[in-house]
Design an enzyme around this catalytic site. Structure first.
Site, PDB file in Angstrom:
ATOM      1  N   THR A  40     200.755  -7.371  20.177  1.00 35.47           N
ATOM      2  CA  THR A  40     199.604  -7.849  19.408  1.00 35.47           C
ATOM      3  C   THR A  40     198.292  -7.404  20.042  1.00 35.47           C
ATOM      4  OG1 THR A  40     199.700  -9.936  20.645  1.00 35.47           O
ATOM      5  CG2 THR A  40     200.828  -9.868  18.519  1.00 35.47           C
ATOM      6  N   ASP A  68     209.547  -7.555  22.616  1.00 30.94           N
ATOM      7  CA  ASP A  68     208.384  -8.170  21.980  1.00 30.94           C
ATOM      8  C   ASP A  68     207.310  -8.443  23.030  1.00 30.94           C
ATOM      9  OD1 ASP A  68     206.884  -9.164  19.935  1.00 30.94           O
ATOM     10  OD2 ASP A  68     207.892 -11.109  19.850  1.00 30.94           O
ATOM     11  N   LYS A 110     206.629  -7.092  12.614  1.00 30.37           N
ATOM     12  CA  LYS A 110     207.037  -6.181  13.693  1.00 30.37           C
ATOM     13  C   LYS A 110     208.491  -6.421  14.100  1.00 30.37           C
ATOM     14  CE  LYS A 110     203.623  -7.414  16.376  1.00 30.37           C
ATOM     15  NZ  LYS A 110     202.870  -8.284  15.415  1.00 30.37           N
ATOM     16  N   THR A 111     208.865  -7.682  14.265  1.00 34.03           N
ATOM     17  CA  THR A 111     210.259  -7.983  14.621  1.00 34.03           C
ATOM     18  C   THR A 111     211.202  -7.582  13.501  1.00 34.03           C
ATOM     19  OG1 THR A 111     209.560  -9.835  16.020  1.00 34.03           O
ATOM     20  CG2 THR A 111     211.857  -9.813  15.299  1.00 34.03           C
ATOM     21  N   ARG A 171     204.187 -14.096   7.117  1.00 28.68           N
ATOM     22  CA  ARG A 171     204.747 -15.284   7.767  1.00 28.68           C
ATOM     23  C   ARG A 171     204.069 -16.553   7.253  1.00 28.68           C
ATOM     24  NH1 ARG A 171     204.364 -14.975  13.976  1.00 28.68           N
ATOM     25  NH2 ARG A 171     206.097 -13.494  13.668  1.00 28.68           N
TER      26      ARG A 171
END
Length: 372
Positions: free
Chosen positions: A193, A144, A99-100, A252
């Site tokens: 999230t 975020d 997302k980032t 990640r």
């Protein structure tokens, strides 16, 4: 006015392997307006910024999420062709899916600056007003964990998103006055999230909503192979598949496991990662063939060996493994449920037949039928 956490993102220099397609004379996208505050990625090429190095810089480099990439490409291309600011974008999904990175890519594709903050940092409306007033036309503001914004800041954001205007209250009591402040058109990119925790008015103000999904092994293998080339590690295709298959569908985690396998290969062999080195390294770091780590297996063992497979409350499981209930519920359970090893019932957590078999135990006859 309270200080607020702000970051202006500067697109890093391409990796040497990709530098042939980079034009040094072209203007840098996302370059900050304050030269003294800008950070040049070329001056920081150590291990500390490895995450930034591994992030793709454009939609064409982004691996996986084909539906989101295609939809976002239409949104951005259409806005650029019309010469307007794109609609606000909401990115939702579990942690670690990009997302980032996608927010950084949006700023890169638009050729604008990216301002970054987080929902918990915006405790007061004044915090948000300070950030919004510093935006220039076309900037991308990334928040975020946007669902964790304080309510006063969220209510101010409504007007900013719709009308590019905020009202600043000056003074207190009967003498307080409202001063309208016009904002430059900007694009808000929110990441969450827990999309269910977003209020309806906030969710409805996003023009495009994207749901990030877990990756399959094929896409994760591409992620591992690309990351290995960037950090200069030689890896066999079957070793990349092995790392990808244990990454819980999350890039990640795949990048993190690759770095740990690289450490093992450098210490115990010539630095080349083959299948044997990958498997041995993952054993050392307690990651089994399904991607379960020590804590995941401890939860399963407490549930099965300690309580006969359940049902057991999450607080009891947390005590059994020496962790907080929130850790068990937010870190372990999502993957165990998705892997089909735990069922959440009204009476508590119950181990499935797959969990018994994963621990090398014979499941009771009553749940054996769940396999068929």
């Amino acid at each position: 006015m309270a200080s607020v956490e702000k970051t202006e993102f500067v697109v890093p220099e391409p990796h040497p392997q990709n530098r042939a397609t980079h034009d040094p004379s072209a203007p840098a996208h996302g370059l900050g307006r304050d030269a003294e505050a800008a950070v040049d990625a070329r001056q920081h090429s150590g291990e500390n910024d490895i995450e930034t190095t591994l992030r793709p810089r454009s939609l064409g480099e982004f691996i996986g999420q084909p539906k989101v990439r295609d939809q976002l490409n239409l949104v951005l291309t259409g806005a650029k062709n019309r010469g307007v600011t794109p609609d606000h974008v909401l990115l939702s999904g579990p942690p670690g899916l990009g997302k980032t990175t996608m927010a950084m890519i949006i700023a890169y594709e638009l050729g604008t600056s990216l301002r970054m903050t987080s929902g918990p940092a915006l405790e007061r409306a004044g915090d948000l007003a300070a950030m919004l007033s510093n935006l220039m036309e076309g900037d991308v503001l990334f928040i975020d964990e946007i669902h964790r914004m304080a309510r006063p800041a969220e209510e101010m954001l409504y007007m900013a998103m719709e009308d590019f205007r905020i009202d600043v209250i000056v003074g207190k009591g009967p003498g307080a006055t409202s001063i309208p402040l016009e904002l430059a058109p900007f694009t808000l990119v929110g990441a969450t999230t827990r999309s269910g925790m977003l209020t309806g008015p906030l969710r409805d103000r996003f023009g495009f909503t994207a749901q990030m999904e877990f990756y399959n092994t094929e896409d994760l293998t591409k992620v591992v192979t690309r990351a290995a080339k960037i950090i200069g590690v030689s890896i066999d295709p079957d070793a990349a598949v092995e790392i990808a298959s244990r990454s819980r569908g999350t890039p990640r985690i795949a990048n993190r496991l690759l770095r740990r396998v690289r450490d093992y290969a450098e210490v115990n062999s010539n630095g080349h990662i083959d299948l044997a080195a990958a498997q041995a390294a993952l054993v050392v770091f307690d990651v089994d063939e399904m991607g379960l780590d020590r804590l995941d297996r401890a939860v399963l063992e407490a549930l099965i060996k300690g309580h006969g497979g359940g049902p057991v409350g999450v607080s009891t499981l947390a005590v059994a493994v020496g962790e907080e209930p929130s850790t068990v519920e937010e870190v372990c359970e999502p993957y165990l449920v998705r892997a089909g090893m735990i069922s959440r019932t009204g009476r508590g957590r119950v181990a499935t037949a797959a969990a018994w078999l994963h621990l090398g135990l014979e499941p009771p006859a009553g749940i054996m039928n769940t396999l068929y």
